[in-house]
Design a protein around this motif. Structure first.
Motif, PDB file in Angstrom:
ATOM      1  N   ALA A 172       0.854  -1.190   0.000  1.00 27.15           N
ATOM      2  CA  ALA A 172       0.000   0.000   0.000  1.00 27.15           C
ATOM      3  C   ALA A 172       0.885   1.233   0.000  1.00 27.15           C
ATOM      4  O   ALA A 172       2.038   1.194   0.405  1.00 27.15           O
ATOM      5  CB  ALA A 172      -0.924   0.002   1.222  1.00 27.15           C
ATOM      6  N   THR A 203       1.604   5.570  -1.641  1.00 33.26           N
ATOM      7  CA  THR A 203       1.404   6.595  -2.648  1.00 33.26           C
ATOM      8  C   THR A 203       1.896   6.163  -4.036  1.00 33.26           C
ATOM      9  O   THR A 203       1.421   6.688  -5.047  1.00 33.26           O
ATOM     10  CB  THR A 203       2.126   7.887  -2.229  1.00 33.26           C
ATOM     11  N   GLU A 206      -1.092   4.305  -5.389  1.00 31.75           N
ATOM     12  CA  GLU A 206      -2.153   5.287  -5.646  1.00 31.75           C
ATOM     13  C   GLU A 206      -1.839   6.085  -6.909  1.00 31.75           C
ATOM     14  O   GLU A 206      -2.737   6.387  -7.711  1.00 31.75           O
ATOM     15  CB  GLU A 206      -2.282   6.215  -4.438  1.00 31.75           C
ATOM     16  N   ARG A 231      -2.737   4.044  -9.997  1.00 31.37           N
ATOM     17  CA  ARG A 231      -4.191   4.051 -10.244  1.00 31.37           C
ATOM     18  C   ARG A 231      -4.637   5.397 -10.801  1.00 31.37           C
ATOM     19  O   ARG A 231      -5.479   5.451 -11.702  1.00 31.37           O
ATOM     20  CB  ARG A 231      -4.925   3.708  -8.954  1.00 31.37           C
ATOM     21  N   ASP A 232      -4.079   6.477 -10.270  1.00 30.85           N
ATOM     22  CA  ASP A 232      -4.417   7.806 -10.795  1.00 30.85           C
ATOM     23  C   ASP A 232      -4.071   7.910 -12.281  1.00 30.85           C
ATOM     24  O   ASP A 232      -4.873   8.407 -13.095  1.00 30.85           O
ATOM     25  CB  ASP A 232      -3.641   8.891 -10.029  1.00 30.85           C
ATOM     26  N   HIS A 280      -6.367   5.708 -14.473  1.00 34.15           N
ATOM     27  CA  HIS A 280      -7.705   6.315 -14.562  1.00 34.15           C
ATOM     28  C   HIS A 280      -7.698   7.487 -15.539  1.00 34.15           C
ATOM     29  O   HIS A 280      -8.590   7.610 -16.394  1.00 34.15           O
ATOM     30  CB  HIS A 280      -8.149   6.765 -13.176  1.00 34.15           C
ATOM     31  N   ARG A 305       3.934   0.685   4.352  1.00 30.34           N
ATOM     32  CA  ARG A 305       3.133   1.642   3.579  1.00 30.34           C
ATOM     33  C   ARG A 305       3.975   2.867   3.254  1.00 30.34           C
ATOM     34  O   ARG A 305       4.523   3.516   4.156  1.00 30.34           O
ATOM     35  CB  ARG A 305       1.885   2.070   4.363  1.00 30.34           C
ATOM     36  N   ASP A 312       4.062  11.970  -0.707  1.00 34.55           N
ATOM     37  CA  ASP A 312       3.177  12.575  -1.709  1.00 34.55           C
ATOM     38  C   ASP A 312       3.860  12.828  -3.053  1.00 34.55           C
ATOM     39  O   ASP A 312       3.230  12.631  -4.111  1.00 34.55           O
ATOM     40  CB  ASP A 312       2.598  13.876  -1.163  1.00 34.55           C
ATOM     41  N   ARG A 358       3.505   9.934  -5.501  1.00 34.86           N
ATOM     42  CA  ARG A 358       2.213   9.758  -6.166  1.00 34.86           C
ATOM     43  C   ARG A 358       2.148  10.571  -7.448  1.00 34.86           C
ATOM     44  O   ARG A 358       1.742  10.050  -8.502  1.00 34.86           O
ATOM     45  CB  ARG A 358       1.084  10.163  -5.216  1.00 34.86           C
ATOM     46  N   ALA A 401       2.022   8.908 -11.199  1.00 39.91           N
ATOM     47  CA  ALA A 401       0.802   9.179 -11.958  1.00 39.91           C
ATOM     48  C   ALA A 401       1.116   9.813 -13.305  1.00 39.91           C
ATOM     49  O   ALA A 401       0.545   9.438 -14.344  1.00 39.91           O
ATOM     50  CB  ALA A 401      -0.123  10.080 -11.146  1.00 39.91           C
TER      51      ALA A 401
END
Length: 348
Positions: A261, A263, A266, A269-270, A273, A312, A316, A319, A323
């Motif tokens: 898990a 950033t 995440e 996935r950003d 998407h 984890r 930031d 991420r 992305a």
């Protein structure tokens, strides 16, 4: 604490631990649960230290052997930059910026291995001389001794996990070490391991890196997207492919530490998407992820992991970096092959 307890607490209650006693006193801080998991983690610490010597350009291979009497032997064709005696007796301290090339979450070094081994023998071959170092539970039992000439350069550590710490556990697990060596080889194509023990032998070396890793996880090797993102203190490498089995999955790593898990995932996935939005509006992302096999591996000069299991990643900037890289690479792929976007969005 009650008033009576306060009255009884004075300087006589303070225990001063010398040398590596602090490691033995709180061994779980360094290797986790003090059972077979901690025993395997101790062996992996030795392997990761050897791997780091390779990644720093000092050697090329690492051989790991599980001996029948419960000892573990780790040998690599390099020598440490710092004196080996120092590495085995002094606990590294500090959490400042490091080297993003290195693997592992801790910087405690070989001193933890020495402290938590019932007996450790280190043999260093360098400059034409072989030197033997002997330790027991973190204490040097014999001064470094020259035992003869050397016709090669290498460092060999042979140790037995201390039953006083780990209890009467089974021998170090071949399967646990094999899984970790396989990961390290996929994530660091420079590494070359052999593992021998339990009547088995295996080599782990992956010149194809993340492409081979994704194929191992079930991705289509002929349709793999590789991408990279870099800034001043972070590097990110990703590989993603359609899952051949239909049961995809996404794995995350930070400095080659498995991080399920955070950033970096995440950010993946950003980016996925965002790349799919022109084809799907606001369709759910979950179905697209289920059709993919992927690996997100980031490297940071300063690794800080959160959570009870320290697994984890909570940075930031990672991420945003991931992305952006994922979105750019997948937008190009979907522009060339729009049918791929359509397939990802197919209901499952």
């Amino acid at each position: 604490m009650s008033a009576g307890d306060t009255a009884r607490y004075d300087a006589s209650a303070i225990v001063v631990l010398s040398g590596l006693e602090s490691v033995r006193h709180r061994a779980e801080w360094y290797v986790g649960p003090l059972d077979e998991r901690g025993r395997d983690r101790l062996a992996l610490n030795a392997v990761e230290e050897a791997a780091n010597e390779i990644l720093l350009g000092r050697g090329s291979r690492t051989d790991v052997t599980l001996l029948t009497d419960g000892r573990v032997r780790v040998e690599h064709d390099a020598v440490h930059a710092s004196p080996l005696e120092q590495e085995l007796t002094l606990l590294r301290a500090g959490c400042g910026p490091g080297d993003r090339r290195l693997v592992g979450r801790d910087s405690s070094g070989l001193a933890v291995l020495s402290a938590l081994s019932e007996r450790l023998v280190a043999v260093e071959r360098r400059d034409g001389v072989t030197v033997r170092h002997t330790y027991a539970r973190g204490e040097q039992t014999l001064a470094p001794t020259v035992t003869g000439p050397a016709d090669r350069t290498s460092t060999t550590l042979t140790f037995r996990p201390d039953p006083e710490i780990f209890g009467p556990t089974a021998p170090t697990s071949f399967d646990t070490l094999a899984e970790r060596l396989r990961e390290l080889a996929f994530l660091n194509r420079e590494l070359d391991f052999t593992l021998t023990g339990d009547g088995r032998s295996a080599r782990f070396h992956s010149p194809g890196g993340l492409r081979e890793f994704v194929a191992h996880l079930g991705g289509d090797p002929g349709d793999t997207v590789l991408l990279t993102g870099v800034d001043e203190r972070i590097g990110a490498d990703c590989a993603v492919a359609f899952s051949r089995s239909g049961a995809g999955g996404l794995r995350g790593y930070a400095n080659s530490v498995r991080t399920p898990a955070g950033t970096h995932l995440e950010g993946f996935r950003d980016g996925l998407h965002a790349a799919l939005l022109p084809y799907a509006g606001c369709h759910a992302l979950r179905g697209a992820l289920a059709a993919l096999s992927g690996v997100v591996a980031v490297r940071l000069d300063l690794l800080r992991l959160r959570g009870p299991g320290r697994d984890r990643l909570a940075e930031d900037p990672v991420r945003d970096l991931v992305a952006t890289a994922v979105r750019s690479a997948l937008e190009r792929r979907f522009a060339e092959h729009p049918e791929r976007a359509t397939e990802l969005l197919r209901p499952r």
